[in-house]
Every structure is written in structure tokens, then in C-alpha cells.
Design an enzyme around this catalytic site. Structure first.
Site: not given
Ligand code: IMP
Ligand code: MG
Length: 175
Positions: A42, A101, A103, A105-106, A129, A157, A163
Site C-alpha cells: 500500500g 487504522d 494501529g 501493524t505499526l 483514521k 486497495d 491501488r
Molecule cells: P492497522 O494495522 O489496523 O492500523 O491497519 C493498517 C493496514 O490496514 C493498512 O496498512 C492497510 O493495508 C489496511 N487498511 C486500513 N484501513 C484501510 C482502508 O480504508 N482502505 C484500505 N486499506 C486499509
Molecule cells: Mg498496508
């Protein structure tokens, strides 16, 4: 069910904001070299655009991770699908993410990378977000705070599609 894409952030606005982020980053990294970690897939479009606008020297590396909660604890975990090419010890690392989103992953990635003792470790996201946050993450640079909408384009995506859209759009599902 079919989808329709509604423009949320047009291309020009994205480019202007990425230019501003690049200026801010250049100011903060004077005399240094950035070890830029682009999180696949992404973040590719954002990382390229940002890197082109930076005056600071950049080393580009890539990681691909998949994140999933284990359902029983809130810590979640991430699986590394593609690891870095080189060591980040003593490097000034800047993680580039498309969207923050929950958080998860980070949060996990930061703790994994910290173990390698980089000189510094910062995070730059194109979109945030905040309403969705479950895991606290300190973001150093963010392009846009957005509402809780599912967005696509500029690297993001929906089922691997969209993308390549040059703007950020909201997915609307229609019967
Ligand atoms: P987190 O680990 O929940 O913060 O998710 C982050 C990952 O979820 C991002 O790197 C995206 O790949 C995916 N993601 C979260 N929200 C969206 C969205 O609105 N559209 C597309 N991908 C999303
Ligand atoms: Mg991603």
C-alpha cells in the site's frame, strides 16, 4: 453488489500535502541520511512521491507484513513476509505507511524494529483514521486525518483493486 468510487482527496491536494511533508522531513533530517522503509504494498505510491520530493539522501528498503489479531489478547501480531535487505543498526529509520487504522501493524512493527537499535525511528503515514485506534502509535508525520471510511487509491486497495487510482476515494457499495 457493485462498488462506486467517490473522490475524497484529489491528486493535486495529495501532491501538495506530500510536498509539505517532504519540507518538514528535510528540516528535521539535516545532515543525515534517511533509511526509508516502505511497507508493501500500500505504501509504494506514497513512498515514491515523498522520496522524489526529499532533498535529504534516501536509502530505500521494503518490508511486507501481514497483521492479524490472535483473538484472545489485544496485542495482536504481525507476520513478516518480506524482511529488510540490510541492518538498520545506527540508521535514521523512517517507516512509511499508507494508512493508520487500528494501529496494530505499526505498533508491532515499531517494537520489532526497535530491537535492532536504529539511531532513530520515526513514522510517516499518508492517512490516519484516529476513530479506529486500538493500539497507541506515535506518528511523527501525517498527511491527512480522515473519517472512518474505507478508502482506496494511491496504493490502497479493496480486494487488491484500485491501488493505481491517482487520488484517494471512498468505496460506496451498491445493490
Ligand atoms: P492497522 O494495522 O489496523 O492500523 O491497519 C493498517 C493496514 O490496514 C493498512 O496498512 C492497510 O493495508 C489496511 N487498511 C486500513 N484501513 C484501510 C482502508 O480504508 N482502505 C484500505 N486499506 C486499509
Ligand atoms: Mg498496508
Amino acid at each position: 453488489m457493485s462498488e462506486k468510487i467517490e473522490v475524497m482527496i484529489p491528486e493535486e491536494e495529495l501532491m501538495n500535502r506530500i510536498g509539505e511533508l517532504a519540507k518538514e522531513i528535510d528540516r528535521d533530517y539535516q545532515g543525515k541520511e534517511i533509511y526509508m522503509i516502505c511497507i508493501l504494498k500500500g505504501s509504494v505510491f506514497f513512498a515514491c512521491e515523498l522520496a522524489k520530493k526529499l532533498a535529504t539522501p534516501v536509502i530505500l528498503d521494503f518490508m511486507q507484513v501481514s497483521s492479524y489479531g490472535d483473538g484472545t489478547t489485544t496485542s495482536g501480531s504481525v507476520k513478516i513476509i518480506k524482511d529488510l535487505d540490510s541492518s538498520i543498526k545506527d540508521k535514521d529509520v523512517l517507516i512509511i505507511e499508507d494508512i493508520l487504522d487500528s494501529g496494530r501493524t505499526l505498533c508491532r512493527l515499531i517494537s520489532i524494529l526497535s530491537v535492532s537499535n536504529p539511531a532513530s525511528l520515526k513514522v510517516c503515514t499518508l492517512l490516519d483514521k484516529p476513530a479506529r485506534r486500538e493500539f497507541p502509535v506515535d506518528v511523527d508525520y501525517n498527511g491527512f486525518e480522515i473519517e472512518d471510511e474505507f478508502v482506496v487509491g494511491f496504493g490502497l486497495d479493496y480486494a487488491q483493486k484500485y491501488r493505481n487510482l491517482p487520488y484517494i476515494g471512498i468505496v460506496r457499495f451498491e445493490e
